[in-house]
Write a protein that holds these residues in place. Structure first.
Motif, mmCIF file in Angstrom:
data_model
loop_
_atom_site.group_PDB
_atom_site.id
_atom_site.type_symbol
_atom_site.label_atom_id
_atom_site.label_comp_id
_atom_site.label_asym_id
_atom_site.label_seq_id
_atom_site.Cartn_x
_atom_site.Cartn_y
_atom_site.Cartn_z
ATOM 1 N N VAL A 149 5.913 10.308 -20.622
ATOM 2 C CA VAL A 149 5.761 11.147 -21.594
ATOM 3 C C VAL A 149 5.534 10.562 -23.159
ATOM 4 N N THR A 177 9.979 8.782 -16.227
ATOM 5 C CA THR A 177 9.134 9.807 -16.600
ATOM 6 C C THR A 177 9.141 9.920 -18.240
ATOM 7 N N SER A 178 10.146 9.572 -18.837
ATOM 8 C CA SER A 178 10.188 9.423 -20.391
ATOM 9 C C SER A 178 9.119 8.216 -20.863
ATOM 10 N N VAL A 186 -1.161 8.986 -19.731
ATOM 11 C CA VAL A 186 -0.150 9.185 -18.746
ATOM 12 C C VAL A 186 -0.633 8.461 -17.475
ATOM 13 N N ALA A 234 5.143 14.590 -16.577
ATOM 14 C CA ALA A 234 4.672 14.028 -17.843
ATOM 15 C C ALA A 234 3.337 14.483 -18.259
ATOM 16 N N THR A 258 4.005 18.194 -19.390
ATOM 17 C CA THR A 258 4.533 18.174 -20.595
ATOM 18 C C THR A 258 3.479 17.872 -21.771
ATOM 19 N N ASP A 310 6.788 11.966 -11.025
ATOM 20 C CA ASP A 310 6.896 11.776 -12.418
ATOM 21 C C ASP A 310 5.779 11.989 -13.291
#
Length: 192
Positions: free
Chosen positions: A144, A140-141, A156, A173, A176, A169
Motif C-alpha cells: 500500500v 500488505t502495508s 504494487v 493493496a 486500496t 496481499d
C-alpha cells in the motif's frame, strides 16, 4: 495423413500461434478501452472538466469490468493479464525514460529534495499507519505504501515480488490504492 512428429521449428511456430490466439482478445479489449478513453479525452467537454484519458480509462474499465467482462473473461483473461502486468510496467518504464537530466535540472535541487521527501514520507507513513493503526501485516502495508507513494497499482505489482507478497496481499493493496486514487482523481479537479 502423416503421423510423423513435428519438427522443432514447427513446434515453435505452433506454440507462438497458440499464444497469440490466447492473447489477442484481451489485448484488443484493452486497446479498445484505451482508444475510447483517448478519444473522449480529446473532446472539449471532458478536457474542460479535468477528465484526462487516464481518468476516463479507469471509469470505462470499471464499467466494462462490472458489466460485460464476465461474458468475455474466458477468452480475454490472458491478454488482460499481460496488459495489466507486463505492458503496464513497460509503459511506466517508457514514460520514465521521457524524463531527461535537463528536466531534473529545471526542477532544481529543491524540487528533487521535496519529491524525495514526499515519496519517502508517504511510504513510511503508510507503513506505520497500516501496521500500528489498521493492523495490516508488513507485506500488505509495504505494498500500500509503495502504491500510494509511487504510482498506484503498477507500483504494487512491481513491489510484490520484492515483498514476497501473497495474492491476497496484492489484491488488498491494489484495491486500496485504486479506490483512493480514483476518488482523488475526481476530487482533485473539483478542489482545484
Amino acid at each position: 495423413m502423416s503421423l510423423a512428429p513435428l519438427s522443432l521449428p514447427q513446434l515453435r511456430n505452433s506454440h507462438w500461434l497458440d499464444s497469440a490466439k490466447r492473447l489477442v482478445p484481451g489485448l484488443l479489449l484493452c486497446a479498445a478501452i484505451a482508444w475510447l478513453a483517448s478519444t473522449l479525452a480529446a473532446l472539449p467537454w471532458f478536457g474542460s472538466h479535468g477528465l484526462s484519458a487516464l481518468t476516463l480509462a479507469i471509469v470505462i474499465g470499471m464499467l466494462v469490468g462490472n458489466t460485460v467482462y464476465g461474458w468475455v473473461q474466458a477468452p480475454a483473461a490472458a491478454g488482460v493479464g499481460l496488459s495489466k502486468q507486463q505492458l503496464l510496467r513497460l509503459g511506466i518504464i517508457l514514460y520514465g525514460l521521457r524524463l531527461t537530466f535537463q528536466d531534473i535540472a529545471a526542477v532544481g535541487a529543491s524540487g528533487v529534495l521535496i519529491d524525495a521527501l514526499m515519496l519517502s514520507s508517504t511510504f513510511v507513513l503508510a507503513q506505520w499507519l497500516g501496521q500500528r493503526w489498521l493492523g495490516l501485516d508488513a507485506r500488505t502495508s509495504m505494498l500500500v505504501g509503495a502504491g500510494s507513494a509511487i504510482c498506484g497499482a503498477a507500483a504494487v505489482l512491481a513491489t510484490a515480488p520484492v515483498a514476497k507478497a501473497r495474492a491476497d496481499d496484492v489484491a488488498v493493496a491494489i484495491a486500496t490504492v485504486v479506490v483512493f486514487g480514483t476518488v482523488g482523481t475526481f476530487l482533485y479537479p473539483v478542489l482545484y
